[in-house]
Design a protein around this motif. Structure first.
Motif, PDB file in Angstrom:
ATOM      1  N   MET A  78      54.268  33.356  42.816  1.00  0.00           N
ATOM      2  CA  MET A  78      53.533  34.356  42.678  1.00  0.00           C
ATOM      3  C   MET A  78      54.071  35.566  43.412  1.00  0.00           C
ATOM      4  O   MET A  78      54.069  35.358  44.738  1.00  0.00           O
ATOM      5  CB  MET A  78      51.989  34.193  42.913  1.00  0.00           C
ATOM      6  CG  MET A  78      51.468  33.087  41.809  1.00  0.00           C
ATOM      7  SD  MET A  78      49.518  33.056  42.325  1.00  0.00           S
ATOM      8  CE  MET A  78      49.132  31.688  40.869  1.00  0.00           C
ATOM      9  N   SER A  79      54.154  36.691  43.070  1.00  0.00           N
ATOM     10  CA  SER A  79      54.477  37.688  43.792  1.00  0.00           C
ATOM     11  C   SER A  79      53.503  38.908  43.884  1.00  0.00           C
ATOM     12  O   SER A  79      52.753  39.215  42.777  1.00  0.00           O
ATOM     13  CB  SER A  79      55.868  38.378  42.937  1.00  0.00           C
ATOM     14  OG  SER A  79      56.274  39.738  43.702  1.00  0.00           O
ATOM     15  N   TYR A  80      53.218  39.191  45.051  1.00  0.00           N
ATOM     16  CA  TYR A  80      52.120  40.167  45.253  1.00  0.00           C
ATOM     17  C   TYR A  80      52.774  41.628  45.757  1.00  0.00           C
ATOM     18  O   TYR A  80      52.213  42.202  46.589  1.00  0.00           O
ATOM     19  CB  TYR A  80      51.150  39.750  46.333  1.00  0.00           C
ATOM     20  CG  TYR A  80      50.512  38.486  45.881  1.00  0.00           C
ATOM     21  CD1 TYR A  80      49.193  38.939  45.342  1.00  0.00           C
ATOM     22  CD2 TYR A  80      50.766  37.062  46.054  1.00  0.00           C
ATOM     23  CE1 TYR A  80      48.305  37.791  45.026  1.00  0.00           C
ATOM     24  CE2 TYR A  80      50.082  36.442  45.709  1.00  0.00           C
ATOM     25  CZ  TYR A  80      48.516  36.610  45.184  1.00  0.00           C
ATOM     26  OH  TYR A  80      47.996  35.289  44.681  1.00  0.00           O
ATOM     27  N   GLN A  90      40.188  37.782  51.601  1.00  0.00           N
ATOM     28  CA  GLN A  90      41.317  37.013  51.265  1.00  0.00           C
ATOM     29  C   GLN A  90      42.446  38.079  50.885  1.00  0.00           C
ATOM     30  O   GLN A  90      42.156  39.296  50.082  1.00  0.00           O
ATOM     31  CB  GLN A  90      41.127  36.093  50.190  1.00  0.00           C
ATOM     32  CG  GLN A  90      42.387  35.219  49.938  1.00  0.00           C
ATOM     33  CD  GLN A  90      42.033  34.361  48.827  1.00  0.00           C
ATOM     34  OE1 GLN A  90      41.102  34.250  47.903  1.00  0.00           O
ATOM     35  NE2 GLN A  90      42.762  33.151  48.632  1.00  0.00           N
ATOM     36  N   GLN A  91      43.673  38.077  51.576  1.00  0.00           N
ATOM     37  CA  GLN A  91      44.573  39.244  51.220  1.00  0.00           C
ATOM     38  C   GLN A  91      45.378  38.881  49.916  1.00  0.00           C
ATOM     39  O   GLN A  91      45.853  39.656  49.033  1.00  0.00           O
ATOM     40  CB  GLN A  91      45.550  39.260  52.309  1.00  0.00           C
ATOM     41  CG  GLN A  91      46.414  40.279  52.212  1.00  0.00           C
ATOM     42  CD  GLN A  91      45.822  41.786  52.405  1.00  0.00           C
ATOM     43  OE1 GLN A  91      45.021  42.108  53.283  1.00  0.00           O
ATOM     44  NE2 GLN A  91      46.264  42.597  51.355  1.00  0.00           N
ATOM     45  N   GLN A  92      45.865  37.516  49.680  1.00  0.00           N
ATOM     46  CA  GLN A  92      46.459  37.119  48.601  1.00  0.00           C
ATOM     47  C   GLN A  92      46.011  36.151  48.111  1.00  0.00           C
ATOM     48  O   GLN A  92      45.980  34.674  48.634  1.00  0.00           O
ATOM     49  CB  GLN A  92      48.072  36.755  48.914  1.00  0.00           C
ATOM     50  CG  GLN A  92      48.745  38.210  49.401  1.00  0.00           C
ATOM     51  CD  GLN A  92      50.233  37.744  49.718  1.00  0.00           C
ATOM     52  OE1 GLN A  92      50.589  36.715  49.764  1.00  0.00           O
ATOM     53  NE2 GLN A  92      50.959  38.893  50.036  1.00  0.00           N
ATOM     54  N   PRO A  93      45.340  35.751  46.745  1.00  0.00           N
ATOM     55  CA  PRO A  93      45.037  37.155  45.997  1.00  0.00           C
ATOM     56  C   PRO A  93      43.968  38.129  46.594  1.00  0.00           C
ATOM     57  O   PRO A  93      43.104  37.552  47.594  1.00  0.00           O
ATOM     58  CB  PRO A  93      44.552  36.599  44.666  1.00  0.00           C
ATOM     59  CG  PRO A  93      43.901  35.236  44.834  1.00  0.00           C
ATOM     60  CD  PRO A  93      44.773  34.686  46.106  1.00  0.00           C
ATOM     61  N   PHE A  94      43.960  39.161  46.345  1.00  0.00           N
ATOM     62  CA  PHE A  94      43.084  40.246  47.015  1.00  0.00           C
ATOM     63  C   PHE A  94      41.665  39.956  46.648  1.00  0.00           C
ATOM     64  O   PHE A  94      41.310  40.131  45.401  1.00  0.00           O
ATOM     65  CB  PHE A  94      43.551  41.632  46.841  1.00  0.00           C
ATOM     66  CG  PHE A  94      42.814  42.477  47.515  1.00  0.00           C
ATOM     67  CD1 PHE A  94      43.496  42.837  48.821  1.00  0.00           C
ATOM     68  CD2 PHE A  94      41.872  43.300  47.021  1.00  0.00           C
ATOM     69  CE1 PHE A  94      42.816  43.790  49.743  1.00  0.00           C
ATOM     70  CE2 PHE A  94      41.147  44.606  48.019  1.00  0.00           C
ATOM     71  CZ  PHE A  94      41.595  44.700  49.185  1.00  0.00           C
ATOM     72  N   ASN A  95      40.917  39.697  47.766  1.00  0.00           N
ATOM     73  CA  ASN A  95      39.365  39.829  47.461  1.00  0.00           C
ATOM     74  C   ASN A  95      38.657  40.501  48.332  1.00  0.00           C
ATOM     75  O   ASN A  95      38.842  40.258  49.582  1.00  0.00           O
ATOM     76  CB  ASN A  95      38.969  38.434  47.494  1.00  0.00           C
ATOM     77  CG  ASN A  95      39.480  37.421  46.056  1.00  0.00           C
ATOM     78  OD1 ASN A  95      38.882  37.774  45.069  1.00  0.00           O
ATOM     79  ND2 ASN A  95      40.447  36.967  46.066  1.00  0.00           N
ATOM     80  N   ALA A  96      37.823  41.636  48.147  1.00  0.00           N
ATOM     81  CA  ALA A  96      37.375  42.611  49.271  1.00  0.00           C
ATOM     82  C   ALA A  96      35.978  42.894  48.721  1.00  0.00           C
ATOM     83  O   ALA A  96      35.893  43.374  47.489  1.00  0.00           O
ATOM     84  CB  ALA A  96      38.597  43.501  49.779  1.00  0.00           C
TER      85      ALA A  96
END
Length: 377
Positions: free
Chosen positions: A1-3, A17-23
């Protein structure tokens, strides 16, 4: 997976969470607006954010439909009426941090701000299903399955499903949305097309919608069959396999309320008037009352609420209610507690440990925060 191609986001979010992004947005910013600005809307992603050109986008509608169809974004806009629905979306893991303190759970550690309220513009899902030949009376036991372009488990897109009666109900307000607060959907929120399922957990409002499939069983996607389920407190990762198939997926929201101002642990001027603020919502029912306690639930007083949206006097309240309670002089230290009741007399459990579950979902226990006087710091 590419971020490597993620959207630009605000720097003041709490990134869980940074990857996947959760904010989640700052609580004080969230409470300032009844309709949440797009850039302050909480972000819940399960994979890298797709980059999809709207000009070549097509939505596939198939499965057990009499007339499978494929629609471009321009066809959705030109062939169907546009409607607007105001609805609050909330992650099923909202307030997971409180359950995590009791015993470790699996999931993004959300605070009380995994929730936002928006005005969604798009096409009623039921009209698109009608165009595919679906008549509810002939498909009442069926499910509408959604899959997104965001690639998650088993190299498949994020997926979910809802029952046909919800999808086809004119008062269910399920939408294929291409606008958010009068603007084109931001990439983080599903451009070019997403599902919005009012009154259901946010997990059912699939973003970056790739396909709709009508079938006799609920979606077989991982996130419908092996996630977002509510288990007994004694279920753990050693014995959960026997519970997956006999536990129904979470669909409708429960009654929820939380305090956003002040923050937990805040030092405030307890000798002066102070406005405690928060939100409350249910799964389409109007909020009847929000109660606030300054003594850990021994005594209560009603807060003042800002009413949610009224829809044709049909008691459809898809948006949150914001509330405030002004204290003339707050004791210190003080444990502030809130709870909500809706017009169906549903309320919130007082005890978080009694609803602990290994996924940490659907925490709607009384919300408690502790504050102290600035003079005692």
């Amino acid at each position: 997976m590419s971020y490597n191609n993620e959207p630009k986001r605000r720097p003041d979010f709490t990134v869980n969470q940074q990857q996947p992004f959760n904010a989640e947005p700052p609580c004080d910013a969230l409470i300032r607006n009844y309709v949440t600005p797009n850039d302050y809307f909480y972000v819940r992603n399960h994979a890298p954010v797709p980059s999809l050109p709207g000009e070549s986008y097509r939505l596939m509608i198939g499965g057990d439909v009499p007339q499978p169809i494929s629609l471009s974004l321009s066809e959705l806009k030109s062939q169907f009426p546009k409607v607007q629905v105001m609805a609050t979306l909330m992650c099923a893991g909202n307030r997971r941090d409180e359950l995590n303190k009791i015993k470790t759970v699996k999931g993004v550690t959300w605070g009380p701000a995994a929730i936002s309220n928006g005005i969604w513009g798009g096409v009623p899902l039921r009209l698109v299903l009608h165009a595919a030949g679906i008549i509810e009376s002939n498909f009442r036991q069926y499910h509408v399955c959604f899959e997104g372009f965001d690639i998650c488990k088993d190299n498949t897109g994020y997926g979910s499903s809802i029952p046909i009666p919800k999808a086809m109900d004119p008062q269910g307000d399920v939408l294929l949305a291409y606008e958010m607060n009068g603007e084109e959907l931001p990439r983080d929120h599903g451009y070019p097309l997403r599902v919005v399922v009012p009154g259901y957990i946010g997990a059912r409002s699939v973003k970056w919608l790739k396909s709709i499939v009508v079938q006799k069983e609920e979606s077989t996607n991982y996130f419908q069959r092996r996630d977002y389920k509510l288990f007994l407190p004694q279920v753990n990762w050693d014995n959960v396999d026997q519970w997956w198939d006999k536990s129904p997926p979470i669909q409708e929201l429960s009654v929820q309320a939380a305090i956003l101002e002040p923050k937990n642990g805040a030092a405030i001027d307890t000798g002066s008037p102070y406005a405690i603020k928060g939100y409350a919502l249910s799964n389409g029912h109007r909020i009847a009352r929000v109660d606030v306690s300054l003594d850990n639930g021994v005594t209560w007083e009603p807060a003042t609420t800002i009413n949610g949206e009224i829809k044709d006097n049909t008691n459809r309240y898809w948006s949150w209610f914001l509330w405030t309670y002004t204290v003339r002089s707050m004791p210190s230290p003080c444990r502030i507690v809130c709870r909500a009741w809706d017009y169906a007399s549903n309320s919130m459990p007082g005890d978080a440990p009694s609803i602990w579950n290994l996924r940490g979902v659907m925490n709607n226990s009384w919300h408690r925060i502790d504050v102290v006087s600035k003079s005692k710091i």
